[in-house]
Scaffold this motif. Structure first.
Motif, PDB file in Angstrom:
ATOM      1  N   LYS B   6      44.415 -23.351  18.071  1.00  0.00           N
ATOM      2  CA  LYS B   6      45.493 -23.162  18.649  1.00  0.00           C
ATOM      3  C   LYS B   6      45.156 -23.004  20.272  1.00  0.00           C
ATOM      4  O   LYS B   6      44.130 -22.445  20.554  1.00  0.00           O
ATOM      5  CB  LYS B   6      46.115 -21.962  18.186  1.00  0.00           C
ATOM      6  CG  LYS B   6      46.736 -22.030  16.933  1.00  0.00           C
ATOM      7  CD  LYS B   6      47.845 -21.041  16.434  1.00  0.00           C
ATOM      8  CE  LYS B   6      48.108 -20.944  14.945  1.00  0.00           C
ATOM      9  NZ  LYS B   6      49.050 -22.208  14.786  1.00  0.00           N
ATOM     10  N   VAL B   7      46.155 -23.348  21.081  1.00  0.00           N
ATOM     11  CA  VAL B   7      46.169 -23.158  22.435  1.00  0.00           C
ATOM     12  C   VAL B   7      47.021 -22.368  22.880  1.00  0.00           C
ATOM     13  O   VAL B   7      48.221 -22.435  22.735  1.00  0.00           O
ATOM     14  CB  VAL B   7      46.240 -24.441  23.321  1.00  0.00           C
ATOM     15  CG1 VAL B   7      46.126 -24.454  24.929  1.00  0.00           C
ATOM     16  CG2 VAL B   7      44.906 -25.459  23.039  1.00  0.00           C
ATOM     17  N   GLU B  28      39.491 -15.176  17.619  1.00  0.00           N
ATOM     18  CA  GLU B  28      39.972 -15.674  16.565  1.00  0.00           C
ATOM     19  C   GLU B  28      40.218 -17.398  16.472  1.00  0.00           C
ATOM     20  O   GLU B  28      40.787 -18.077  15.856  1.00  0.00           O
ATOM     21  CB  GLU B  28      41.517 -15.470  16.110  1.00  0.00           C
ATOM     22  CG  GLU B  28      41.586 -13.765  15.648  1.00  0.00           C
ATOM     23  CD  GLU B  28      40.963 -13.687  14.293  1.00  0.00           C
ATOM     24  OE1 GLU B  28      40.695 -14.887  13.413  1.00  0.00           O
ATOM     25  OE2 GLU B  28      40.712 -12.691  13.775  1.00  0.00           O
ATOM     26  N   GLY B  29      39.475 -17.912  17.644  1.00  0.00           N
ATOM     27  CA  GLY B  29      39.184 -19.175  17.696  1.00  0.00           C
ATOM     28  C   GLY B  29      40.255 -19.955  18.435  1.00  0.00           C
ATOM     29  O   GLY B  29      39.999 -21.237  18.764  1.00  0.00           O
ATOM     30  N   ALA B  30      40.948 -19.316  19.199  1.00  0.00           N
ATOM     31  CA  ALA B  30      41.940 -19.919  20.153  1.00  0.00           C
ATOM     32  C   ALA B  30      41.388 -20.130  21.579  1.00  0.00           C
ATOM     33  O   ALA B  30      40.410 -19.620  21.895  1.00  0.00           O
ATOM     34  CB  ALA B  30      43.231 -19.188  20.359  1.00  0.00           C
ATOM     35  N   SER B  31      41.616 -21.059  22.026  1.00  0.00           N
ATOM     36  CA  SER B  31      41.642 -21.638  23.500  1.00  0.00           C
ATOM     37  C   SER B  31      42.554 -20.836  24.425  1.00  0.00           C
ATOM     38  O   SER B  31      43.849 -21.136  24.017  1.00  0.00           O
ATOM     39  CB  SER B  31      41.528 -22.986  23.855  1.00  0.00           C
ATOM     40  OG  SER B  31      40.841 -23.798  23.085  1.00  0.00           O
ATOM     41  N   VAL B  32      42.082 -19.869  25.317  1.00  0.00           N
ATOM     42  CA  VAL B  32      43.094 -18.961  25.853  1.00  0.00           C
ATOM     43  C   VAL B  32      43.066 -19.334  27.491  1.00  0.00           C
ATOM     44  O   VAL B  32      41.958 -19.214  27.915  1.00  0.00           O
ATOM     45  CB  VAL B  32      42.673 -17.593  25.601  1.00  0.00           C
ATOM     46  CG1 VAL B  32      44.059 -16.924  25.969  1.00  0.00           C
ATOM     47  CG2 VAL B  32      42.366 -17.379  24.107  1.00  0.00           C
ATOM     48  N   ALA B  33      44.270 -19.732  27.864  1.00  0.00           N
ATOM     49  CA  ALA B  33      44.301 -19.513  29.374  1.00  0.00           C
ATOM     50  C   ALA B  33      45.228 -18.404  29.997  1.00  0.00           C
ATOM     51  O   ALA B  33      46.135 -17.936  29.116  1.00  0.00           O
ATOM     52  CB  ALA B  33      45.214 -20.859  29.983  1.00  0.00           C
ATOM     53  N   PHE B  34      44.703 -17.705  30.841  1.00  0.00           N
ATOM     54  CA  PHE B  34      45.466 -16.523  31.371  1.00  0.00           C
ATOM     55  C   PHE B  34      45.524 -16.605  32.874  1.00  0.00           C
ATOM     56  O   PHE B  34      44.834 -17.281  33.512  1.00  0.00           O
ATOM     57  CB  PHE B  34      45.008 -15.386  30.757  1.00  0.00           C
ATOM     58  CG  PHE B  34      43.672 -15.024  31.411  1.00  0.00           C
ATOM     59  CD1 PHE B  34      42.509 -15.315  30.489  1.00  0.00           C
ATOM     60  CD2 PHE B  34      43.221 -14.062  32.354  1.00  0.00           C
ATOM     61  CE1 PHE B  34      41.156 -14.953  30.980  1.00  0.00           C
ATOM     62  CE2 PHE B  34      42.102 -13.574  32.666  1.00  0.00           C
ATOM     63  CZ  PHE B  34      40.850 -14.145  32.197  1.00  0.00           C
TER      64      PHE B  34
END
Lengths: 85, 247
Positions: B6-7, B28-34
């Motif tokens: 998930k992104v 939990e394995g997500a690609s996260v942008a912030f």
């Protein structure tokens, strides 16, 4: 895009419109207003865009959403974008 | 892992609850942008921390008050990660004052960051979600938006507004498999709560049935649940995480 392709595009895109707005093909004239005359809502406009994007593997910029007012404008935009891919 | 492939975008991800959500999503394995507005050092350090742990992240110095900036951030994330599945509208500010002392800017800044900021990222992402017939919006509201808090008319109004937006949007986009939920933390041990006066903190603790402030990680766990497919029949809800305060 050649004239023949343009005709094919017109038929295919009309097919998409007819299926999504649930109207008869003959109601989708070049100038019939999608919202006022054919009862299209904003979500259906988006579905038409998404269906065209999927079928022709193109991206239609979000800004075009408000410019799709009738079949003539939809075809013009589609032709521009599909030719440019 | 609950968020594999998930992104996500988290606003205000460099500190507090936002930071905990970024960390939990990445774990939990997500690609996260912030994005962040001021805390550049913290944002860069968090990015490095996540990458050291093998996670994928992107950071943006962008203001949630600016719709165009949010649109560009969504495009940037889609370009880098190829898709977008979840947005978390977390960025928020406080400007607490009694109404009789509140200036127009105290009101406007809080509303435009907390409420309009939520609109801005939701607006920037919604067409993507509708087209892919999948998407997930998580809005961080507050117990203040449910019960109202004295000296927080601006903050309470902004957070109540976020709840209204959450429910309205959930109805609007549910048919397109886009879920919209909110999390309402109570007093959570972040910079926001650490800034409270000691006697006020003591008074608040007496009102909380569980007898302590919440932890940012405890809020992040609910965000992970809402972002995951474990909650795929939940939409339009406000999950309160406040140790029982607002009962």
């Amino acid at each position: 895009m050649s004239e023949v392709d343009m005709n094919a595009l017109e038929d295919e895109i009309k097919g998409i419109v007819v299926e999504i707005i649930e109207v008869e093909p003959e109601e989708v004239t070049a100038e019939a207003d999608f919202v006022e005359e054919l009862g299209m809502d904003s979500m259906q406009a988006l579905e038409i865009m998404a269906a065209i994007e999927k079928k022709y593997k193109v991206q239609i910029p979000e800004d075009y959403l408000g410019k799709i007012v009738n079949f003539s404008s939809l075809l013009k935009i589609s032709n521009e974008i599909i030719n440019g891919k | 892992m609950l968020l594999s492939n998930k992104v996500a975008i988290v606003t205000g991800g460099s500190r507090g609850i936002g930071r905990a959500i970024v960390e939990a999503f990445a774990a939990e394995g997500a690609s996260v942008a912030f994005n962040y507005l001021k805390s550049e050092d913290k944002a860069v350090a968090l990015k490095e921390q996540i990458e050291t742990q093998g996670g994928k992240t992107l950071i943006f110095k962008r203001d949630v008050k600016n719709l165009d900036a949010m649109k560009k951030m969504v495009e940037g994330v889609k370009k880098e990660f190829g898709r977008l599945d979840v947005i978390v509208n977390n960025a928020g500010i406080l400007k607490d004052k009694a109404l009789m002392l509140m200036e127009e800017d105290d009101w406007g800044d809080v509303i435009s960051t907390n409420l309009s900021g939520t609109f801005n990222l939701a607006r920037a992402a919604i067409v993507t979600f509708l087209k892919q017939k999948a998407g997930n919006v998580i809005n961080i509201t507050s117990v203040a938006g449910i019960t109202g808090m004295a000296r927080q008319t601006n903050y309470s109004a902004s957070k109540a507004g976020v709840i209204g937006l959450t429910k309205a949007l959930a109805k609007e986009v549910g048919p397109y498999n886009v879920r919209v939920n909110a999390i309402a933390p109570g007093y959570t041990d972040t910079d926001m709560v650490q800034g409270l006066k000691d006697d006020f903190k003591k008074k608040v603790l007496e009102m909380i049935p569980l007898g302590r402030f919440g932890k940012a990680e405890e809020v992040a766990k609910a965000a992970v649940f809402l972002a995951s497919d474990e909650s795929k029949y939940i939409t339009g809800q406000v999950i309160t995480i406040d140790g029982g305060l607002s009962m």
